[in-house]
Design a protein around this motif. Structure first.
Motif, PDB file in Angstrom:
ATOM      1  N   LEU A  36     -24.092  33.329  -3.566  1.00  0.00           N
ATOM      2  CA  LEU A  36     -23.857  32.676  -4.856  1.00  0.00           C
ATOM      3  C   LEU A  36     -22.495  33.067  -5.419  1.00  0.00           C
ATOM      4  CD1 LEU A  36     -24.778  31.079  -7.363  1.00  0.00           C
ATOM      5  CD2 LEU A  36     -25.931  33.156  -8.154  1.00  0.00           C
ATOM      6  N   LEU A  37     -22.171  34.352  -5.392  1.00  0.00           N
ATOM      7  CA  LEU A  37     -20.877  34.791  -5.910  1.00  0.00           C
ATOM      8  C   LEU A  37     -19.731  34.286  -5.047  1.00  0.00           C
ATOM      9  CD1 LEU A  37     -21.359  38.444  -7.202  1.00  0.00           C
ATOM     10  CD2 LEU A  37     -21.967  36.258  -8.246  1.00  0.00           C
ATOM     11  N   ALA A  38     -19.912  34.275  -3.742  1.00  0.00           N
ATOM     12  CA  ALA A  38     -18.854  33.806  -2.851  1.00  0.00           C
ATOM     13  C   ALA A  38     -18.565  32.324  -3.084  1.00  0.00           C
ATOM     14  CB  ALA A  38     -19.239  34.047  -1.393  1.00  0.00           C
ATOM     15  N   VAL A  39     -19.612  31.535  -3.259  1.00  0.00           N
ATOM     16  CA  VAL A  39     -19.411  30.101  -3.518  1.00  0.00           C
ATOM     17  C   VAL A  39     -18.746  29.898  -4.870  1.00  0.00           C
ATOM     18  CG1 VAL A  39     -20.525  27.853  -3.732  1.00  0.00           C
ATOM     19  CG2 VAL A  39     -21.390  29.504  -2.069  1.00  0.00           C
ATOM     20  N   LEU A  40     -19.158  30.653  -5.856  1.00  0.00           N
ATOM     21  CA  LEU A  40     -18.527  30.572  -7.177  1.00  0.00           C
ATOM     22  C   LEU A  40     -17.036  30.883  -7.080  1.00  0.00           C
ATOM     23  CD1 LEU A  40     -20.000  32.097 -10.439  1.00  0.00           C
ATOM     24  CD2 LEU A  40     -17.592  32.338  -9.895  1.00  0.00           C
ATOM     25  N   LEU A  41     -16.691  31.905  -6.309  1.00  0.00           N
ATOM     26  CA  LEU A  41     -15.287  32.297  -6.155  1.00  0.00           C
ATOM     27  C   LEU A  41     -14.482  31.260  -5.380  1.00  0.00           C
ATOM     28  CD1 LEU A  41     -15.662  36.104  -5.357  1.00  0.00           C
ATOM     29  CD2 LEU A  41     -14.737  35.098  -7.451  1.00  0.00           C
ATOM     30  N   SER A  42     -15.146  30.440  -4.566  1.00  0.00           N
ATOM     31  CA  SER A  42     -14.432  29.493  -3.706  1.00  0.00           C
ATOM     32  C   SER A  42     -13.903  28.277  -4.450  1.00  0.00           C
ATOM     33  CB  SER A  42     -15.337  29.037  -2.555  1.00  0.00           C
ATOM     34  OG  SER A  42     -16.378  28.193  -3.029  1.00  0.00           O
ATOM     35  N   ALA A  43     -14.258  28.126  -5.727  1.00  0.00           N
ATOM     36  CA  ALA A  43     -13.749  27.008  -6.515  1.00  0.00           C
ATOM     37  C   ALA A  43     -12.222  27.087  -6.591  1.00  0.00           C
ATOM     38  CB  ALA A  43     -14.353  27.031  -7.914  1.00  0.00           C
ATOM     39  N   VAL A  47     -25.030  24.202  -2.436  1.00  0.00           N
ATOM     40  CA  VAL A  47     -24.662  25.058  -1.304  1.00  0.00           C
ATOM     41  C   VAL A  47     -25.648  26.212  -1.183  1.00  0.00           C
ATOM     42  CG1 VAL A  47     -22.933  26.652  -0.398  1.00  0.00           C
ATOM     43  CG2 VAL A  47     -22.226  24.446  -1.338  1.00  0.00           C
ATOM     44  N   VAL A  48     -25.971  26.843  -2.303  1.00  0.00           N
ATOM     45  CA  VAL A  48     -26.899  27.971  -2.273  1.00  0.00           C
ATOM     46  C   VAL A  48     -28.283  27.525  -1.811  1.00  0.00           C
ATOM     47  CG1 VAL A  48     -28.073  29.708  -3.686  1.00  0.00           C
ATOM     48  CG2 VAL A  48     -25.627  29.268  -4.016  1.00  0.00           C
ATOM     49  N   MET A  49     -28.750  26.386  -2.285  1.00  0.00           N
ATOM     50  CA  MET A  49     -30.062  25.887  -1.877  1.00  0.00           C
ATOM     51  C   MET A  49     -30.118  25.643  -0.375  1.00  0.00           C
ATOM     52  SD  MET A  49     -32.039  25.885  -4.498  1.00  0.00           S
ATOM     53  CE  MET A  49     -33.394  24.903  -3.873  1.00  0.00           C
ATOM     54  N   SER A  50     -29.054  25.040   0.159  1.00  0.00           N
ATOM     55  CA  SER A  50     -29.075  24.691   1.581  1.00  0.00           C
ATOM     56  C   SER A  50     -28.811  25.891   2.478  1.00  0.00           C
ATOM     57  CB  SER A  50     -28.051  23.584   1.866  1.00  0.00           C
ATOM     58  OG  SER A  50     -26.728  24.024   1.615  1.00  0.00           O
ATOM     59  N   GLN A  51     -27.847  26.729   2.112  1.00  0.00           N
ATOM     60  CA  GLN A  51     -27.412  27.792   3.014  1.00  0.00           C
ATOM     61  C   GLN A  51     -28.165  29.106   2.813  1.00  0.00           C
ATOM     62  OE1 GLN A  51     -23.114  27.924   2.684  1.00  0.00           O
ATOM     63  NE2 GLN A  51     -22.897  25.806   3.337  1.00  0.00           N
ATOM     64  N   ALA A  52     -28.669  29.343   1.619  1.00  0.00           N
ATOM     65  CA  ALA A  52     -29.418  30.576   1.381  1.00  0.00           C
ATOM     66  C   ALA A  52     -30.918  30.378   1.550  1.00  0.00           C
ATOM     67  CB  ALA A  52     -29.123  31.111  -0.020  1.00  0.00           C
ATOM     68  N   PHE A  53     -31.408  29.180   1.160  1.00  0.00           N
ATOM     69  CA  PHE A  53     -32.853  28.949   1.158  1.00  0.00           C
ATOM     70  C   PHE A  53     -33.305  27.869   2.149  1.00  0.00           C
ATOM     71  CE2 PHE A  53     -31.899  30.350  -3.308  1.00  0.00           C
ATOM     72  CZ  PHE A  53     -32.495  31.607  -3.193  1.00  0.00           C
ATOM     73  N   ASN A  54     -32.344  27.253   2.827  1.00  0.00           N
ATOM     74  CA  ASN A  54     -32.645  26.222   3.821  1.00  0.00           C
ATOM     75  C   ASN A  54     -33.418  25.038   3.230  1.00  0.00           C
ATOM     76  OD1 ASN A  54     -32.341  25.240   6.480  1.00  0.00           O
ATOM     77  ND2 ASN A  54     -34.395  25.890   7.042  1.00  0.00           N
ATOM     78  N   VAL A  55     -33.138  24.756   1.967  1.00  0.00           N
ATOM     79  CA  VAL A  55     -33.713  23.590   1.310  1.00  0.00           C
ATOM     80  C   VAL A  55     -32.715  22.441   1.459  1.00  0.00           C
ATOM     81  CG1 VAL A  55     -34.448  22.626  -0.906  1.00  0.00           C
ATOM     82  CG2 VAL A  55     -34.996  24.999  -0.334  1.00  0.00           C
TER      83      VAL A  55
END
Length: 227
Positions: A44-51, A135-143
């Protein structure tokens, strides 16, 4: 008499979808998550930083950040100024550092320090928009989710899969065209392909393999509408 040669035809949309799926799956059968992380919180933090920052840059910054705090309980205690100093190379550090601090405190107070497995709940966290939550839903939780970034928005237009008027419309169109079980891999596959073969400057809709196969009769660059 010489035989007439039938010119190639541009692929129909259904043919393009099938070709894109098969080609990307053959090229990137198991696409890795480009952001280094160890759990949903660090992702979550990495994706937030990637903006407005490259994944490569984020991956050089997060080791120091996660060495300082790699969970909401510890991060909530880190002064915002200290977070800002660590993440400065990623850009937008005043906004991102505040968001990291506040969302960490919210996770502790509202979710017992656990990143929620719910896209609507994620979107209530500061600094977390729909793309980050997807991104978090798909990559962290496979939703199944289909986060649309600039790469996907660009290629979806070049491949004639959307009219490109907005990121929201692109996401809706891609979800409608591709089977739900392909979304999580396809999101990453398109990003990797875009970076390697169909970049903003490396292809104008008439250069890469997928563009030329889908549109062999295209004579002019494909104008891409920015979101």
């Amino acid at each position: 008499m010489s035989q007439s040669i039938t010119p190639k035809k541009n692929l129909l949309k259904a043919e393009r979808v099938d070709y894109i799926l098969q080609t990307l799956q053959a090229m990137y059968p198991e696409p890795p998550v480009p952001l280094d992380h160890s759990d949903p919180y660090t992702l979550l933090l990495a994706v937030l930083l990637s903006a407005q920052c490259t994944d490569a840059r984020v991956n050089t910054v997060t080791p120091a950040l996660f060495a300082r705090a790699d969970n909401p309980y510890d991060m909530a205690k880190v002064p915002v100024e200290e977070i800002k100093a660590i993440i400065r190379p990623c850009g937008l550090s005043p906004q991102k550092s505040k968001a990291i601090s506040v969302l960490s405190k919210m996770l502790v107070e509202q979710y017992d320090g656990v990143v929620p497995n719910d896209i609507e709940a994620l979107e209530t966290l500061p600094g977390v928009g729909h793309k980050t939550a997807s991104v978090v839903m798909s990559q962290a939780f496979n939703v199944p989710a289909f986060a649309v970034d600039t790469h996907i928005h660009r290629l979806a237009q070049r491949w004639g899969l959307t009219n490109g008027k907005s990121v929201q419309q692109t996401e809706k169109d891609m979800k409608r065209l591709f089977p739900i079980e392909s979304w999580n891999h396809l999101h990453l596959q398109i990003i990797y392909y875009a970076r390697e073969f169909c970049s903003a400057r490396g292809c104008d809709g008439r250069v890469c393999k997928i563009c030329t196969t889908c549109y062999p009769l295209r004579k002019h660059p494909k104008k891409v509408l920015k979101p």
